[in-house]
Design a protein around this motif. Structure first.
Motif, PDB file in Angstrom:
ATOM      1  N   ARG A  69       0.835  -1.199   0.000  1.00 20.79           N
ATOM      2  CA  ARG A  69       0.000   0.000   0.000  1.00 20.79           C
ATOM      3  C   ARG A  69       0.870   1.249   0.000  1.00 20.79           C
ATOM      4  NH1 ARG A  69      -5.318  -0.576   1.068  1.00 20.79           N
ATOM      5  NH2 ARG A  69      -5.619   1.475   2.018  1.00 20.79           N
ATOM      6  N   GLY A  70       0.254   2.352  -0.387  1.00 17.51           N
ATOM      7  CA  GLY A  70       0.965   3.615  -0.411  1.00 17.51           C
ATOM      8  C   GLY A  70       1.382   4.064   0.988  1.00 17.51           C
ATOM      9  N   VAL A  71       2.443   4.830   1.040  1.00 19.74           N
ATOM     10  CA  VAL A  71       2.993   5.336   2.305  1.00 19.74           C
ATOM     11  C   VAL A  71       2.364   6.691   2.613  1.00 19.74           C
ATOM     12  CG1 VAL A  71       5.133   6.041   3.472  1.00 19.74           C
ATOM     13  CG2 VAL A  71       5.144   4.101   1.887  1.00 19.74           C
ATOM     14  N   MET A  72       2.213   6.997   3.911  1.00 21.64           N
ATOM     15  CA  MET A  72       1.717   8.312   4.329  1.00 21.64           C
ATOM     16  C   MET A  72       2.833   9.053   5.054  1.00 21.64           C
ATOM     17  SD  MET A  72      -2.163   7.645   5.674  1.00 21.64           S
ATOM     18  CE  MET A  72      -3.184   6.339   4.986  1.00 21.64           C
ATOM     19  N   TYR A  73       3.043  10.321   4.667  1.00 14.62           N
ATOM     20  CA  TYR A  73       4.088  11.160   5.248  1.00 14.62           C
ATOM     21  C   TYR A  73       3.459  12.336   5.993  1.00 14.62           C
ATOM     22  CZ  TYR A  73       7.069   8.727   1.846  1.00 14.62           C
ATOM     23  OH  TYR A  73       7.717   7.776   1.100  1.00 14.62           O
ATOM     24  N   ASP A  74       4.206  12.892   6.926  1.00 14.14           N
ATOM     25  CA  ASP A  74       3.715  14.116   7.563  1.00 14.14           C
ATOM     26  C   ASP A  74       4.146  15.316   6.729  1.00 14.14           C
ATOM     27  OD1 ASP A  74       6.401  14.649   8.142  1.00 14.14           O
ATOM     28  OD2 ASP A  74       6.019  15.152  10.236  1.00 14.14           O
ATOM     29  N   ALA A  75       3.848  16.515   7.200  1.00 12.25           N
ATOM     30  CA  ALA A  75       4.117  17.722   6.432  1.00 12.25           C
ATOM     31  C   ALA A  75       5.605  17.952   6.196  1.00 12.25           C
ATOM     32  CB  ALA A  75       3.517  18.934   7.146  1.00 12.25           C
ATOM     33  N   LYS A  76       6.456  17.337   7.036  1.00 13.77           N
ATOM     34  CA  LYS A  76       7.903  17.497   6.898  1.00 13.77           C
ATOM     35  C   LYS A  76       8.567  16.320   6.185  1.00 13.77           C
ATOM     36  CE  LYS A  76       7.907  21.369   9.221  1.00 13.77           C
ATOM     37  NZ  LYS A  76       8.199  22.666   8.557  1.00 13.77           N
ATOM     38  N   GLY A  77       7.760  15.401   5.663  1.00 11.72           N
ATOM     39  CA  GLY A  77       8.322  14.270   4.937  1.00 11.72           C
ATOM     40  C   GLY A  77       8.662  13.077   5.798  1.00 11.72           C
ATOM     41  N   ARG A  78       8.296  13.111   7.074  1.00 11.95           N
ATOM     42  CA  ARG A  78       8.527  11.955   7.945  1.00 11.95           C
ATOM     43  C   ARG A  78       7.451  10.908   7.678  1.00 11.95           C
ATOM     44  NH1 ARG A  78       7.994  16.281  11.580  1.00 11.95           N
ATOM     45  NH2 ARG A  78       9.943  17.333  12.080  1.00 11.95           N
ATOM     46  N   ILE A  79       7.837   9.637   7.746  1.00  7.46           N
ATOM     47  CA  ILE A  79       6.877   8.565   7.488  1.00  7.46           C
ATOM     48  C   ILE A  79       5.968   8.387   8.695  1.00  7.46           C
ATOM     49  CG2 ILE A  79       6.583   6.094   7.062  1.00  7.46           C
ATOM     50  CD1 ILE A  79       9.173   6.109   5.526  1.00  7.46           C
ATOM     51  N   LEU A  80       4.681   8.569   8.468  1.00  7.17           N
ATOM     52  CA  LEU A  80       3.683   8.315   9.508  1.00  7.17           C
ATOM     53  C   LEU A  80       3.187   6.881   9.441  1.00  7.17           C
ATOM     54  CD1 LEU A  80       1.532  11.574   9.288  1.00  7.17           C
ATOM     55  CD2 LEU A  80       3.139  10.964  11.098  1.00  7.17           C
ATOM     56  N   VAL A  81       2.971   6.412   8.215  1.00  3.25           N
ATOM     57  CA  VAL A  81       2.521   5.037   7.997  1.00  3.25           C
ATOM     58  C   VAL A  81       3.330   4.443   6.852  1.00  3.25           C
ATOM     59  CG1 VAL A  81       0.533   3.540   7.654  1.00  3.25           C
ATOM     60  CG2 VAL A  81       0.200   5.839   8.520  1.00  3.25           C
ATOM     61  N   LEU A 317       0.491  14.328   4.372  1.00  8.09           N
ATOM     62  CA  LEU A 317      -0.521  14.939   5.222  1.00  8.09           C
ATOM     63  C   LEU A 317      -0.110  16.340   5.663  1.00  8.09           C
ATOM     64  CD1 LEU A 317      -1.547  11.933   7.516  1.00  8.09           C
ATOM     65  CD2 LEU A 317      -2.191  12.442   5.151  1.00  8.09           C
ATOM     66  N   THR A 318      -1.071  17.089   6.124  1.00  9.79           N
ATOM     67  CA  THR A 318      -0.825  18.459   6.584  1.00  9.79           C
ATOM     68  C   THR A 318      -0.276  18.489   8.003  1.00  9.79           C
ATOM     69  OG1 THR A 318      -3.108  18.576   7.367  1.00  9.79           O
ATOM     70  CG2 THR A 318      -2.675  19.377   5.139  1.00  9.79           C
ATOM     71  N   ILE A 319      -0.312  17.365   8.677  1.00  8.36           N
ATOM     72  CA  ILE A 319       0.065  17.288  10.095  1.00  8.36           C
ATOM     73  C   ILE A 319       1.568  17.110  10.250  1.00  8.36           C
ATOM     74  CG2 ILE A 319      -0.092  15.759  12.106  1.00  8.36           C
ATOM     75  CD1 ILE A 319      -3.035  15.411  11.480  1.00  8.36           C
ATOM     76  N   ASP A 320       2.130  17.836  11.208  1.00  8.37           N
ATOM     77  CA  ASP A 320       3.531  17.694  11.590  1.00  8.37           C
ATOM     78  C   ASP A 320       3.600  16.647  12.700  1.00  8.37           C
ATOM     79  OD1 ASP A 320       6.006  17.996  12.987  1.00  8.37           O
ATOM     80  OD2 ASP A 320       6.238  20.006  12.176  1.00  8.37           O
ATOM     81  N   ALA A 321       4.370  15.573  12.472  1.00  8.16           N
ATOM     82  CA  ALA A 321       4.411  14.464  13.428  1.00  8.16           C
ATOM     83  C   ALA A 321       4.882  14.915  14.811  1.00  8.16           C
ATOM     84  CB  ALA A 321       5.325  13.355  12.903  1.00  8.16           C
ATOM     85  N   LYS A 322       5.853  15.827  14.864  1.00  6.13           N
ATOM     86  CA  LYS A 322       6.360  16.293  16.159  1.00  6.13           C
ATOM     87  C   LYS A 322       5.290  17.087  16.899  1.00  6.13           C
ATOM     88  CE  LYS A 322      11.343  16.450  15.300  1.00  6.13           C
ATOM     89  NZ  LYS A 322      12.570  17.297  15.277  1.00  6.13           N
ATOM     90  N   TYR A 323       4.618  17.969  16.195  1.00 10.87           N
ATOM     91  CA  TYR A 323       3.568  18.760  16.828  1.00 10.87           C
ATOM     92  C   TYR A 323       2.409  17.863  17.252  1.00 10.87           C
ATOM     93  CZ  TYR A 323       0.139  22.464  17.620  1.00 10.87           C
ATOM     94  OH  TYR A 323      -0.796  23.291  18.196  1.00 10.87           O
TER      95      TYR A 323
END
Length: 696
Positions: A69-81, A317-323
């Motif tokens: 499946r496709g990967v999901m990244y946060d707004a900074k390019g970090r892998i969320l999923v 995604l628009t979400i920042d993982a750290k925030y």
């Protein structure tokens, strides 16, 4: 005497004619056999090679397999999923695989692998046991003949009788036999020429090596790779991301026909909730295809890859993982302190959401769901879109705005009486502060001190009510429609259109009683936020509209869609463009009235100001607090007498006050009214400070 000679002559003729008839019959038979042999010889000589080729002929079938499946990244390019690759033992079922062959393969494979994380059911063990003909014969010999009567029972019913007989035997299966039973069950349930996973988790190097060495003795068995979802930056956002079905569960039963019509197989893994479900068509990718060549007897001769497939699209995604981590951590910390103090004993949870007011991009989404019965708390970020609450005074900005837009008040003439409202036959309706504290208030001050009285007088003037204290009140029948139309301009009571499934529109209270009379008192409650229920995401959309100057922006969480290259870079195919759902018809001077009131809520000097603890936060915050009366609802005792009285505590705001880049909403439903504290303000403070530390 002549008689005897005549009779004797007749017998001699019969005896003489019999050999002739036999010779004729034998001759005919000989000729037929000669013709048959000749025909066979002709076919052998003329068509022998053709028949031999027919016997050796193979069949070709194209089958498909899933891709990661496709990967999901946060707004900074970090892998969320992401996708965690796992070694796997696979099996491809032939076209004519018999039960005996499946039994033998299961027994052979169980010598090299163990399925310790799975336990076979009694049904599966019985089916495996009966697959051995010797066991089946032994069980049938013990069973009453009546249970094997084909006139009385169908074949499937007789088989179920045999399974029941095996269960009564209470056979002690070894660990290896239990593994073989699980393998037997997996293979038996596989579709012809489909590839299934026998073991795709926890496969050891030893197991891979041993299976690899004996592949020639295990027809259909192979070594491949499987994947599972991974969350390298934590799972706090998983309730937004959603989940994916397992190969075992396959397609959801409620949408089975839809998925089958889209080319899915029954054991395909699909998104079952939230982002995984909403963007399923993009995340699934395109399946790989292989050509399976089978012999005439159905055995697989060769498998060739025709198309390698394409992994699913990537979502940014628009979400920042750290925030996001900080937001969820803050909400948990503050809510736990409310629980420890007893303030949240009957609370159903807490929610916080942050949004870019200029674009609608969601920057952080956090939620907690609390069970007062068990006192357990779990993450529930999706509560921001599917939980509705009466929000209280936070909506007074919309009430004042409506009064200004409709010329009920003006930027230069907005002072109204602050006399408590007395309706006939009901308790006095007033503000938190004592009656008579203020003789009159202008709009900014009414927002600063959170005057309920001001909002009620504004609503009565707005709809053209006729009111005599303690004696009489009359309103037009469309009064609720007037106020609700105004609230809906800001998104209150409306679905925001966020790109997540399951959003609710809120709860609208009754406008008329059972006799058709307008509920005048409830309309006054609506004016200051104590009647209709809204969702947290509606609150943040509403306050964003004030922050950005009057543009109701559609919230969204997926910024872009693309693909991840072999070099790890994301190649974007689609970027989300901000969508303005409605423009509030303000003048700048009208907007300034509301903004001044929101600024003074935090920075004002009046002793009845409600958010002064945020005064020193940098950058500057403007906002509005709210409380709304509610009651504890016990699902196990819905008719409980005298349920505990509670309040919903809320806050909406934006920062910086002069040029807002962040809009927030915080909701703590069901707090003890005597222990309200500053929980919502504590969360709001951390939300602003943490965001601007990360985004200097």
């Amino acid at each position: 005497m002549n008689y005897f000679r005549k009779n004797s002559g007749t017998g001699s003729n019969k005896q003489a004619s019999t050999p002739i008839r036999m010779k004729i019959i034998l001759g005919i038979i000989f000729v037929l056999f000669a013709l048959l042999i000749g025909q066979l010889a002709y076919l052998q000589l003329a068509y022998g090679s053709r028949f031999k080729a027919e016997v050796a002929k193979t069949d070709s079938t194209v089958v498909s397999n899933q891709v990661p499946r496709g990967v999901m990244y946060d707004a900074k390019g970090r892998i969320l999923v992401g996708n965690k690759a796992n070694n796997a033992i696979t099996y491809t079922k032939g076209a004519s695989t018999s039960t005996k062959q499946i039994y033998n393969i299961s027994n052979a494979l169980s010598a090299y692998i163990r399925l310790n994380d799975e336990k076979p059911t009694s049904e599966q063990l019985a089916e495996y046991y009966l697959a051995d003909q010797a066991n089946s014969t032994r069980i049938q010999a013990k069973m009453p003949k009546s249970q094997l009567d084909t006139k009385k029972y169908s074949n499937s019913e007789i088989y179920q009788n045999e399974i029941a007989a095996v269960k009564k035997e209470k056979i002690n299966f070894t660990d290896r036999q239990k593994t073989a039973a699980l393998i037997f069950n997996k293979i038996s349930g596989a579709y012809t020429l489909s590839t299934i996973y026998i073991k795709n988790k926890g496969l050891t190097d030893k197991e891979i090596a041993e299976v690899g060495e004996h592949l020639s003795d295990l027809p259909g068995v192979g070594i491949g790779t499987d994947w599972e979802r991974s969350y390298p930056n934590g799972s706090s956002i998983q309730s937004i991301i959603g989940s994916v079905s397992t190969e075992k569960s396959g397609l959801p039963s409620d949408n089975l026909q839809y998925y089958l019509s889209q080319g899915y197989s029954r054991n395909d893994r699909v998104g079952t909730s939230y982002l995984e479900k909403e963007y399923e068509s993009l995340l699934k990718g395109s399946k790989s295809t292989s050509e399976v060549i089978t012999k005439a007897n159905g055995d697989i001769q060769q498998t060739k890859t025709v198309y390698k497939g394409q992994a699913g699209s990537s979502l940014v995604l628009t979400i920042d993982a750290k925030y996001q981590k900080q937001l969820q951590s803050t909400l948990k910390r503050v809510y736990n302190s409310a629980l420890a103090s007893g303030a949240a004993r009957y609370s159903s949870g807490a929610y916080a959401i942050a949004m870019n007011p200029k674009t609608g991009a969601l920057l952080g989404v956090a939620g907690l769901s609390h069970n007062p019965k068990t006192n357990k708390t779990v993450d529930n970020a999706l509560g921001v879109i599917n939980q509705s609450f009466v929000m209280g005074s936070v909506v007074k900005g919309a009430t004042v705005s409506g009064g200004l837009i409709n010329n009920v008040i003006t930027p230069t003439n907005n002072t109204l009486s602050d006399a408590a409202v007395y309706l006939p036959g009901s308790a006095v309706k007033k503000s938190v502060y004592p009656i008579g504290t203020f003789g009159s208030l202008d709009a900014p001050t009414a927002l600063e001190v959170s005057s309920n009285i001001y909002m009620m007088h504004l609503a009565m003037k707005w709809v053209g009510a006729k009111y005599v204290p303690k004696q009489y009140i009359s309103m037009p029948s469309n009064s609720f429609e007037i106020l609700r139309r105004n609230f809906s301009m800001f998104g209150l009571g409306q679905k925001t259109g966020v790109d997540l499934p399951g959003e609710v529109s809120g709860i609208e209270g009754k406008s008329f009683d059972s006799q058709g009379r307008l509920l005048s008192g409830s309309l006054l409650d609506l004016a200051y936020g104590n009647y209709d229920a809204y969702t947290p995401i509606q609150l943040v959309q509403y306050v964003s509209t004030i922050a950005n100057g009057g543009y109701r922006m559609q919230p969204y969480i997926v910024q872009s869609v693309g693909r991840t290259g072999n070099n790890g870079k994301i190649y974007v195919n689609y970027n989300k463009k901000p969508n303005v759902q409605q423009r509030i018809p303000w003048t700048q001077s009208e907007l300034n009235v509301v903004r001044e009131g929101f600024y003074r809520v935090v920075h004002g000097t009046n002793g009845w100001g409600t958010a002064h603890p945020l005064k020193n936060v940098k950058p500057s915050i403007s906002g509005k607090t709210g409380t709304a009366q509610t009651f504890y609802y016990d699902p196990d005792n819905p008719n409980r007498k005298n349920p505990p009285e509670l309040i919903n505590a809320t806050f909406v705001g934006y920062a910086p006050s002069s040029n807002p880049k962040l809009a927030i909403a915080v909701v703590f439903p069901g707090l003890d009214p005597d222990m309200e504290g500053t929980y919502t303000l504590q969360v709001a403070k951390a939300m602003v400070q943490d965001y601007f530390k990360l985004h200097k």
